[in-house]
Write a protein that holds these residues in place. Structure first.
Motif, PDB file in Angstrom:
ATOM      1  N   VAL A  57      19.335  -5.918   6.527  1.00 42.33           N
ATOM      2  CA  VAL A  57      19.534  -7.310   6.163  1.00 42.33           C
ATOM      3  C   VAL A  57      20.299  -7.340   4.844  1.00 42.33           C
ATOM      4  CG1 VAL A  57      18.426  -9.517   5.654  1.00 42.33           C
ATOM      5  CG2 VAL A  57      17.382  -7.942   7.301  1.00 42.33           C
ATOM      6  N   GLU A  58      21.520  -7.857   4.880  1.00 47.57           N
ATOM      7  CA  GLU A  58      22.353  -7.937   3.685  1.00 47.57           C
ATOM      8  C   GLU A  58      22.003  -9.185   2.881  1.00 47.57           C
ATOM      9  OE1 GLU A  58      24.389  -5.611   2.814  1.00 47.57           O
ATOM     10  OE2 GLU A  58      24.745  -4.449   4.638  1.00 47.57           O
ATOM     11  N   ARG A  59      21.807  -9.022   1.579  1.00 48.28           N
ATOM     12  CA  ARG A  59      21.512 -10.123   0.667  1.00 48.28           C
ATOM     13  C   ARG A  59      20.454 -11.069   1.247  1.00 48.28           C
ATOM     14  NH1 ARG A  59      24.604 -10.497  -3.672  1.00 48.28           N
ATOM     15  NH2 ARG A  59      24.120 -12.726  -3.925  1.00 48.28           N
ATOM     16  N   LEU A  93      16.512  -7.829  -4.653  1.00 46.36           N
ATOM     17  CA  LEU A  93      16.946  -7.757  -3.259  1.00 46.36           C
ATOM     18  C   LEU A  93      18.455  -7.667  -3.109  1.00 46.36           C
ATOM     19  CD1 LEU A  93      14.586 -10.424  -1.640  1.00 46.36           C
ATOM     20  CD2 LEU A  93      14.213  -7.960  -1.865  1.00 46.36           C
ATOM     21  N   HIS A  94      19.197  -8.249  -4.051  1.00 46.02           N
ATOM     22  CA  HIS A  94      20.661  -8.266  -3.965  1.00 46.02           C
ATOM     23  C   HIS A  94      21.308  -7.153  -4.762  1.00 46.02           C
ATOM     24  CE1 HIS A  94      20.314 -12.857  -2.977  1.00 46.02           C
ATOM     25  NE2 HIS A  94      19.806 -12.085  -2.038  1.00 46.02           N
ATOM     26  N   ASP A  95      20.496  -6.306  -5.379  1.00 47.67           N
ATOM     27  CA  ASP A  95      21.043  -5.143  -6.078  1.00 47.67           C
ATOM     28  C   ASP A  95      21.667  -4.211  -5.039  1.00 47.67           C
ATOM     29  OD1 ASP A  95      21.194  -2.452  -7.303  1.00 47.67           O
ATOM     30  OD2 ASP A  95      20.075  -3.349  -8.946  1.00 47.67           O
ATOM     31  N   PRO A  96      22.912  -3.748  -5.229  1.00 46.74           N
ATOM     32  CA  PRO A  96      23.542  -2.863  -4.246  1.00 46.74           C
ATOM     33  C   PRO A  96      22.765  -1.580  -3.971  1.00 46.74           C
ATOM     34  CG  PRO A  96      25.150  -3.665  -5.840  1.00 46.74           C
ATOM     35  CD  PRO A  96      23.806  -4.065  -6.347  1.00 46.74           C
ATOM     36  N   GLU A 114      11.941  -0.915   2.917  1.00 53.46           N
ATOM     37  CA  GLU A 114      12.733  -1.142   1.713  1.00 53.46           C
ATOM     38  C   GLU A 114      13.006   0.196   1.024  1.00 53.46           C
ATOM     39  OE1 GLU A 114      12.309  -3.557  -2.504  1.00 53.46           O
ATOM     40  OE2 GLU A 114      11.515  -4.455  -0.661  1.00 53.46           O
ATOM     41  N   LEU A 115      14.293   0.509   0.867  1.00 52.40           N
ATOM     42  CA  LEU A 115      14.713   1.743   0.211  1.00 52.40           C
ATOM     43  C   LEU A 115      15.368   1.393  -1.115  1.00 52.40           C
ATOM     44  CD1 LEU A 115      16.271   3.568   3.297  1.00 52.40           C
ATOM     45  CD2 LEU A 115      14.006   3.941   2.294  1.00 52.40           C
ATOM     46  N   ASP A 116      14.882   2.013  -2.174  1.00 51.10           N
ATOM     47  CA  ASP A 116      15.340   1.699  -3.521  1.00 51.10           C
ATOM     48  C   ASP A 116      16.038   2.918  -4.122  1.00 51.10           C
ATOM     49  OD1 ASP A 116      15.640   1.065  -6.211  1.00 51.10           O
ATOM     50  OD2 ASP A 116      13.683   0.093  -6.367  1.00 51.10           O
ATOM     51  N   TRP A 117      17.356   2.808  -4.304  1.00 50.09           N
ATOM     52  CA  TRP A 117      18.180   3.891  -4.849  1.00 50.09           C
ATOM     53  C   TRP A 117      18.561   3.637  -6.308  1.00 50.09           C
ATOM     54  CZ3 TRP A 117      19.872   8.407  -2.429  1.00 50.09           C
ATOM     55  CH2 TRP A 117      19.637   8.499  -1.038  1.00 50.09           C
ATOM     56  N   ARG A 118      17.825   2.790  -7.018  1.00 51.00           N
ATOM     57  CA  ARG A 118      18.234   2.457  -8.386  1.00 51.00           C
ATOM     58  C   ARG A 118      18.130   3.632  -9.345  1.00 51.00           C
ATOM     59  NH1 ARG A 118      15.110  -3.139  -9.288  1.00 51.00           N
ATOM     60  NH2 ARG A 118      13.573  -2.019  -7.994  1.00 51.00           N
ATOM     61  N   VAL A 119      17.341   4.635  -9.004  1.00 52.82           N
ATOM     62  CA  VAL A 119      17.361   5.898  -9.755  1.00 52.82           C
ATOM     63  C   VAL A 119      18.210   6.864  -8.933  1.00 52.82           C
ATOM     64  CG1 VAL A 119      16.023   7.821 -10.679  1.00 52.82           C
ATOM     65  CG2 VAL A 119      15.084   5.491 -10.765  1.00 52.82           C
ATOM     66  N   PRO A 120      19.404   7.200  -9.388  1.00 48.80           N
ATOM     67  CA  PRO A 120      20.310   8.029  -8.580  1.00 48.80           C
ATOM     68  C   PRO A 120      19.668   9.344  -8.153  1.00 48.80           C
ATOM     69  CG  PRO A 120      21.481   7.104 -10.456  1.00 48.80           C
ATOM     70  CD  PRO A 120      20.028   6.796 -10.670  1.00 48.80           C
ATOM     71  N   GLY A 121      19.787   9.644  -6.859  1.00 45.68           N
ATOM     72  CA  GLY A 121      19.268  10.894  -6.324  1.00 45.68           C
ATOM     73  C   GLY A 121      17.780  10.914  -6.077  1.00 45.68           C
ATOM     74  N   GLU A 122      17.075   9.804  -6.391  1.00 46.53           N
ATOM     75  CA  GLU A 122      15.628   9.742  -6.191  1.00 46.53           C
ATOM     76  C   GLU A 122      15.258   8.447  -5.483  1.00 46.53           C
ATOM     77  OE1 GLU A 122      13.195  10.594  -9.553  1.00 46.53           O
ATOM     78  OE2 GLU A 122      14.314  12.394 -10.104  1.00 46.53           O
TER      79      GLU A 122
END
Length: 211
Positions: A57-59, A93-96, A114-122
């Motif tokens: 689901v986008e945005r 939710l709208h964070d890329p 929900e997958l959260d990639w805000r910490v790169p590589g983790e």
């Protein structure tokens, strides 16, 4: 948590050599288990002819997200996203780097990933769950397999998730069967969301309200 424990009421267990720590009225307490996965495991077995589909689901609209979040998590006292304003929730939710996926059976939304990639590589498995009546028949295995496919398609150091004793009793075992390893544990104390109207008063009857 920053909350300080207030003095134990007369009816609470006294602090003694038995190792008990009182939880103040109006609070809930849970043991949080931290799990992680560093190598891609074999997929979980999936039921044949399941007819289920995972869609991104986008945005997503905050109201739509809250409604599905509540359908899945209210009886497990999921409350964190319900306390956010539309602006605060939309910012997440709208964070890329945050991906929202829904498990569909035909036109029906039956699961959230929900997958959260805000910490790169983790990447973090931020939220994962099914609506009532869908557990135990393979839908969770399908959703987890798609999650693992998604994250291991990109470079990573670890894939991690946190779960707690407020969640479904089978949650930790399910994550470990999927390939996660438990690496830590902590106790979390929070305001009971049933007392301020965030969640309905009769939700999660297996966890008594103490006010």
């Amino acid at each position: 948590m920053t909350d300080r424990l207030s003095p134990a009421p007369a009816t609470a267990p006294a602090l003694a050599l038995d190792g008990l720590t009182p939880v103040p009225a109006g609070k809930i307490a849970a043991i949080v288990t931290f799990l992680e996965m560093r190598a891609r495991p074999a997929p979980l077995p999936e039921p044949s002819g399941h007819g289920l589909e995972v869609r991104r689901v986008e945005r997503p609209d905050p109201g739509w997200y809250r409604a599905l979040f509540r359908r899945i998590g209210e009886d497990w006292l999921w409350f964190s996203r319900l306390r956010l304003s539309d602006a605060e929730l939309s910012a997440i939710l709208h964070d890329p780097a945050v991906e929202i996926h829904v498990l569909m059976r035909g036109p029906d939304e039956i699961g959230l990933l929900e997958l959260d990639w805000r910490v790169p590589g983790e990447p973090e498995l931020g939220f994962f769950g099914l609506v009532a009546g869908e557990t135990g028949a393979g839908a969770g295995r399908i959703l987890m397999n798609r999650a693992i496919e998604q994250v291991f398609a990109r470079p990573l150091t670890r894939f991690f998730v946190h779960t707690c004793t407020l969640d479904h009793a089978a949650a930790v075992g399910f994550y470990m069967k999927a390939g996660f390893t438990a690496v830590g544990r902590a106790v979390e104390i929070a305001d009971d969301p049933r007392l301020d109207g965030t969640i309905r008063r009769d939700a999660a009857p297996h966890i008594p309200v103490i006010d």
